[in-house]
Scaffold this motif. Structure first.
Motif, PDB file in Angstrom:
ATOM      1  N   ILE A  93       9.479  -1.505 -26.061  1.00  0.00           N
ATOM      2  CA  ILE A  93       8.976  -0.208 -25.591  1.00  0.00           C
ATOM      3  C   ILE A  93       7.451  -0.248 -25.494  1.00  0.00           C
ATOM      4  N   LEU A  94       6.799  -0.773 -26.515  1.00  0.00           N
ATOM      5  CA  LEU A  94       5.336  -0.886 -26.484  1.00  0.00           C
ATOM      6  C   LEU A  94       4.870  -1.744 -25.309  1.00  0.00           C
ATOM      7  N   THR A  95       5.584  -2.832 -25.063  1.00  0.00           N
ATOM      8  CA  THR A  95       5.222  -3.715 -23.958  1.00  0.00           C
ATOM      9  C   THR A  95       5.329  -2.974 -22.629  1.00  0.00           C
ATOM     10  N   PHE A  96       6.416  -2.232 -22.427  1.00  0.00           N
ATOM     11  CA  PHE A  96       6.577  -1.476 -21.179  1.00  0.00           C
ATOM     12  C   PHE A  96       5.480  -0.424 -21.021  1.00  0.00           C
ATOM     13  N   VAL A  97       5.161   0.278 -22.095  1.00  0.00           N
ATOM     14  CA  VAL A  97       4.126   1.314 -22.024  1.00  0.00           C
ATOM     15  C   VAL A  97       2.771   0.687 -21.696  1.00  0.00           C
ATOM     16  N   ILE A  98       2.455  -0.427 -22.323  1.00  0.00           N
ATOM     17  CA  ILE A  98       1.171  -1.083 -22.066  1.00  0.00           C
ATOM     18  C   ILE A  98       1.121  -1.618 -20.639  1.00  0.00           C
ATOM     19  N   HIS A  99       2.204  -2.222 -20.170  1.00  0.00           N
ATOM     20  CA  HIS A  99       2.227  -2.710 -18.780  1.00  0.00           C
ATOM     21  C   HIS A  99       2.091  -1.553 -17.791  1.00  0.00           C
ATOM     22  N   TRP A 100       2.716  -0.425 -18.083  1.00  0.00           N
ATOM     23  CA  TRP A 100       2.592   0.757 -17.230  1.00  0.00           C
ATOM     24  C   TRP A 100       1.142   1.222 -17.193  1.00  0.00           C
ATOM     25  N   GLU A 101       0.499   1.245 -18.360  1.00  0.00           N
ATOM     26  CA  GLU A 101      -0.911   1.648 -18.439  1.00  0.00           C
ATOM     27  C   GLU A 101      -1.805   0.685 -17.657  1.00  0.00           C
ATOM     28  N   ILE A 102      -1.525  -0.612 -17.759  1.00  0.00           N
ATOM     29  CA  ILE A 102      -2.302  -1.610 -17.023  1.00  0.00           C
ATOM     30  C   ILE A 102      -2.158  -1.387 -15.521  1.00  0.00           C
ATOM     31  N   GLU A 103      -0.935  -1.199 -15.063  1.00  0.00           N
ATOM     32  CA  GLU A 103      -0.699  -0.972 -13.626  1.00  0.00           C
ATOM     33  C   GLU A 103      -1.421   0.276 -13.134  1.00  0.00           C
ATOM     34  N   ASN A 104      -1.341   1.357 -13.899  1.00  0.00           N
ATOM     35  CA  ASN A 104      -2.014   2.586 -13.491  1.00  0.00           C
ATOM     36  C   ASN A 104      -3.530   2.423 -13.487  1.00  0.00           C
ATOM     37  N   SER A 105      -4.064   1.709 -14.469  1.00  0.00           N
ATOM     38  CA  SER A 105      -5.511   1.482 -14.520  1.00  0.00           C
ATOM     39  C   SER A 105      -5.969   0.637 -13.343  1.00  0.00           C
ATOM     40  N   GLU A 106      -5.185  -0.394 -13.021  1.00  0.00           N
ATOM     41  CA  GLU A 106      -5.558  -1.254 -11.897  1.00  0.00           C
ATOM     42  C   GLU A 106      -5.463  -0.497 -10.570  1.00  0.00           C
ATOM     43  N   LYS A 107      -4.450   0.368 -10.431  1.00  0.00           N
ATOM     44  CA  LYS A 107      -4.318   1.163  -9.209  1.00  0.00           C
ATOM     45  C   LYS A 107      -5.489   2.131  -9.069  1.00  0.00           C
ATOM     46  N   SER A 108      -5.853   2.795 -10.164  1.00  0.00           N
ATOM     47  CA  SER A 108      -6.964   3.751 -10.082  1.00  0.00           C
ATOM     48  C   SER A 108      -8.280   3.024  -9.839  1.00  0.00           C
ATOM     49  N   LYS A 109      -8.409   1.831 -10.376  1.00  0.00           N
ATOM     50  CA  LYS A 109      -9.610   1.029 -10.136  1.00  0.00           C
ATOM     51  C   LYS A 109      -9.695   0.645  -8.659  1.00  0.00           C
ATOM     52  N   LEU A 110      -8.567   0.288  -8.078  1.00  0.00           N
ATOM     53  CA  LEU A 110      -8.520  -0.069  -6.662  1.00  0.00           C
ATOM     54  C   LEU A 110      -8.828   1.147  -5.785  1.00  0.00           C
ATOM     55  N   VAL A 111      -8.278   2.302  -6.125  1.00  0.00           N
ATOM     56  CA  VAL A 111      -8.532   3.525  -5.367  1.00  0.00           C
ATOM     57  C   VAL A 111     -10.015   3.884  -5.446  1.00  0.00           C
ATOM     58  N   ASN A 112     -10.624   3.739  -6.606  1.00  0.00           N
ATOM     59  CA  ASN A 112     -12.048   4.028  -6.761  1.00  0.00           C
ATOM     60  C   ASN A 112     -12.892   3.092  -5.892  1.00  0.00           C
ATOM     61  N   ARG A 113     -12.511   1.821  -5.841  1.00  0.00           N
ATOM     62  CA  ARG A 113     -13.254   0.871  -5.007  1.00  0.00           C
ATOM     63  C   ARG A 113     -13.126   1.214  -3.516  1.00  0.00           C
ATOM     64  N   ILE A 114     -11.920   1.604  -3.115  1.00  0.00           N
ATOM     65  CA  ILE A 114     -11.701   1.984  -1.706  1.00  0.00           C
ATOM     66  C   ILE A 114     -12.523   3.230  -1.376  1.00  0.00           C
ATOM     67  N   ASP A 115     -12.523   4.200  -2.295  1.00  0.00           N
ATOM     68  CA  ASP A 115     -13.325   5.419  -2.088  1.00  0.00           C
ATOM     69  C   ASP A 115     -14.806   5.091  -1.971  1.00  0.00           C
ATOM     70  N   GLU A 116     -15.285   4.160  -2.790  1.00  0.00           N
ATOM     71  CA  GLU A 116     -16.700   3.766  -2.734  1.00  0.00           C
ATOM     72  C   GLU A 116     -17.018   3.068  -1.410  1.00  0.00           C
ATOM     73  N   MET A 117     -16.087   2.293  -0.898  1.00  0.00           N
ATOM     74  CA  MET A 117     -16.293   1.589   0.372  1.00  0.00           C
ATOM     75  C   MET A 117     -16.348   2.564   1.548  1.00  0.00           C
ATOM     76  N   LYS A 118     -15.582   3.661   1.442  1.00  0.00           N
ATOM     77  CA  LYS A 118     -15.551   4.647   2.510  1.00  0.00           C
ATOM     78  C   LYS A 118     -16.866   5.419   2.602  1.00  0.00           C
ATOM     79  N   LYS A 119     -17.553   5.528   1.475  1.00  0.00           N
ATOM     80  CA  LYS A 119     -18.795   6.297   1.434  1.00  0.00           C
ATOM     81  C   LYS A 119     -19.889   5.556   2.052  1.00  0.00           C
TER      82      LYS A 119
END
Length: 119
Positions: A93-119
């Protein structure tokens, strides 16, 4: 000496070594994450230190889980099985929660980079 008796002697040592590797990975991840946290001047919103620590914890849990799986070879009572099963379930369960957190962090990091590129 039969194989089971040999395994009863060897498995605890091997699983302890594997668990030690997991602990060392956690220590390394904490030190590395703390270093990046300090480089970001204590910015709690910086995702790199958090992501680094989450990856180290996930990797460490894989080693800890491997050690628990090895311990199943030498289980002799139902009580030992129940305790080991509970530990394995919690670690999964801990492994799944941590992997979920990693995926969400990486997605938000990617979205932030795309937003910065658009500006």
């Amino acid at each position: 000496m039969d194989v089971h008796a040999l395994l009863v002697l060897i498995i605890p040592v091997i699983s302890a070594i594997i668990e030690l590797i997991g602990v060392l990975i956690i220590i390394y991840g904490v030190v590395r994450s703390l270093f990046f946290f300090l480089l970001s001047r204590g910015n709690l919103m910086a995702s790199d230190p958090k992501l680094d620590l989450a990856k180290a914890l996930a990797y460490s849990l894989e080693f800890k889980l491997a050690a628990e799986i090895l311990k199943t070879v030498v289980i002799q009572t139902l009580d030992e099985f129940v305790i080991l099963a509970a530990i394995v379930v919690l670690r999964v369960i801990l492994t799944f929660v941590i992997h979920w957190e990693i995926e969400n962090s990486e997605k938000s990091k990617l979205v932030n980079r795309i937003d910065e590129m658009k500006k």
